[in-house]
Write an enzyme that holds these catalytic residues in place. Structure first.
Site, PDB file in Angstrom:
ATOM      1  N   PRO A 151       0.754  -1.179  -0.066  1.00  0.00           N
ATOM      2  CG  PRO A 151       0.287  -0.951   2.164  1.00  0.00           C
ATOM      3  CD  PRO A 151       0.810  -1.777   1.351  1.00  0.00           C
ATOM      4  CB  CYS A 152       3.394   2.592  -2.330  1.00  0.00           C
ATOM      5  SG  CYS A 152       2.417   2.012  -4.106  1.00  0.00           S
TER       6      CYS A 152
END
Length: 107
Positions: free
Chosen positions: A55-56
């Site tokens: 989940p950048c």
DNA sequence: CCGCTGACCCTAG
DNA sequence: ACTAGGGCCAGCG
């Protein structure tokens, strides 16, 4: 945290950011031992841009600004994803007071 | 080996 | 809110 490669450490931390929360490059850098090298964190994420297992989009800079949005498919995508998780925005930046999550170092 | 680059951060003005 | 300068670590030509 086990001793692994720089990238592995970054991913390990980022994957722990809970839904509806955001963390910062600085805190992550500190968590993996590179206190003043927040740049490396974003750089590591860039190498896995497009990998949905990480989940950048929940990683922002210390100011709450979406500095990495230009590395997504579209510049608006990052914000859309965050808002979809219930994260509030103040103008162009995230409401850090409410959604900041600090990585905890534990095995 | 050298130098450049970078999803950053801090301080100062 | 703005810019400017220095420091940071890892890859790449």
């Amino acid at each position: 945290m086990p001793d692994k490669d720089f990238f592995e450490k970054v991913f390990w931390i980022v994957r722990q950011i809970p839904y509806g929360k955001v963390s910062t490059y600085g805190h992550i850098g500190e968590a993996i031992g590179l206190k003043s090298s927040a740049r490396m964190v974003g750089w590591a994420l860039n190498s896995v841009a497009g990998d949905l297992s990480i989940p950048c989009h929940r990683v922002v800079n210390r100011n709450g600004e979406l500095t990495g949005k230009r590395y997504f498919a579209t510049p608006d995508m990052m914000r859309e994803m965050l808002e979809a998780e219930g994260i509030e925005f103040i103008g162009e930046h995230v409401n850090m007071e409410k959604h900041l999550w600090v990585p905890s170092i534990k095995e």
